[in-house]
Design an enzyme around this catalytic site. Sequence first.
Site, mmCIF file in Angstrom:
data_model
loop_
_atom_site.group_PDB
_atom_site.id
_atom_site.type_symbol
_atom_site.label_atom_id
_atom_site.label_comp_id
_atom_site.label_asym_id
_atom_site.label_seq_id
_atom_site.Cartn_x
_atom_site.Cartn_y
_atom_site.Cartn_z
ATOM 1 N N CYS A 186 0.792 -1.230 0.000
ATOM 2 C CA CYS A 186 0.000 0.000 0.000
ATOM 3 C C CYS A 186 0.829 1.286 0.000
ATOM 4 C CB CYS A 186 -0.940 0.000 1.199
ATOM 5 S SG CYS A 186 -1.915 -1.507 1.354
ATOM 6 N N HIS A 227 -3.242 6.930 2.838
ATOM 7 C CA HIS A 227 -3.638 5.621 2.322
ATOM 8 C C HIS A 227 -5.039 5.318 2.825
ATOM 9 C CE1 HIS A 227 -3.954 1.476 1.452
ATOM 10 N NE2 HIS A 227 -3.677 1.043 2.676
ATOM 11 N N ASN A 244 -10.104 -0.432 -0.013
ATOM 12 C CA ASN A 244 -8.652 -0.365 0.037
ATOM 13 C C ASN A 244 -8.094 -0.943 -1.261
ATOM 14 O OD1 ASN A 244 -5.916 -0.636 0.504
ATOM 15 N ND2 ASN A 244 -6.129 -1.568 2.523
#
Length: 340
Positions: A113, A249, A279
């Site tokens: 990520c 993020h 996500n």
Amino acid sequence: MKNIGITAMGMYVPERRVHNHEFESRMGIDEGWIESRSGIRERRFASDTEFTSTLGVKAVQDMLARDPEALQGVDLVIYATCTPDAMFPSTAALVAGQVGLAGVGAYDLSTACSGFVYGLSMARGMILGGGAKKVLVLGGETLSKALDQNDRDTAILFGDGAGCAVVGEVPAGYGLQDFVLGADSAGGPALYISNLANAFPDGTPMRAEPTMNGREVFKFAVRVLGDSGTQVLEKSGLTNADVDWLVPHQANIRIIEAAAQRFGISMEKTVINLDRYGNTSAGTIPLALHEAVNDGRIRDGQQLLLVAFGGGLSWAACTMKWWAGTPTLKPAQARQEVPA
């Protein structure tokens, strides 16, 4: 020293929307519980014929539709992803070959990520070091293809999508400022996707499917987002009062709220879109950044703070003064006002 920053952007998300109620009907997880715990209402899943390279190509095509000259001079492609099409050829090379960049340097970057921010750092370093003139950086995933869709800990959280940015010279006073990058493999068992190995170096077994210990990841994320963001602000000679927009993020709304509180930055100054995309790992920051530029929230001259954490466990933060000097970096309304 040259000023290096983002000169063009694009994005793509698959058409298929997967709402929380699909998990409720299939797995017995209350859709309201999913949203209250994660902030996610829906996410996008790639079709059977879409892969991480496909999403990257479509993100670049989105960019080129608004700025046909965006790739001119690009001599390196970096694709941040933990769901590559193949171990080799690199997904970056697969994208390059389809967008008119066949023959340029290309490699994949794997820090999950935090990958897109890592990619911006690598691009800036390559340009300043003379190894490249302009770099195409992508961040994207097709995690829906890797997940165990019956795993209640992961299936509800992740989605697919990709964003891209061209990194090159920008006017004085603009661009990427400073970076803080880090990784600690001791936290690897808390969040990983296995490949060839069936165990970590210390002997801890690996499952074949993407695996997450939510409690440990939450504690880690809040700490490293806060620490890395604070460190990069200090490195840049800035304070939280200087930040116009925090672009984090997009993992979990509770993590973002806790990190923003640690920074002393209000949620009104924090870019959020995980409610619609979930996500998307390395795709979250370019997607959030692009949307906030497109809808006019992020404007020329504003100070940005980007922070991310990922599997590995890894983390990354950077500061940037936004430059809106090309078509894809202007709000949609402003672009419409420019004569064709």
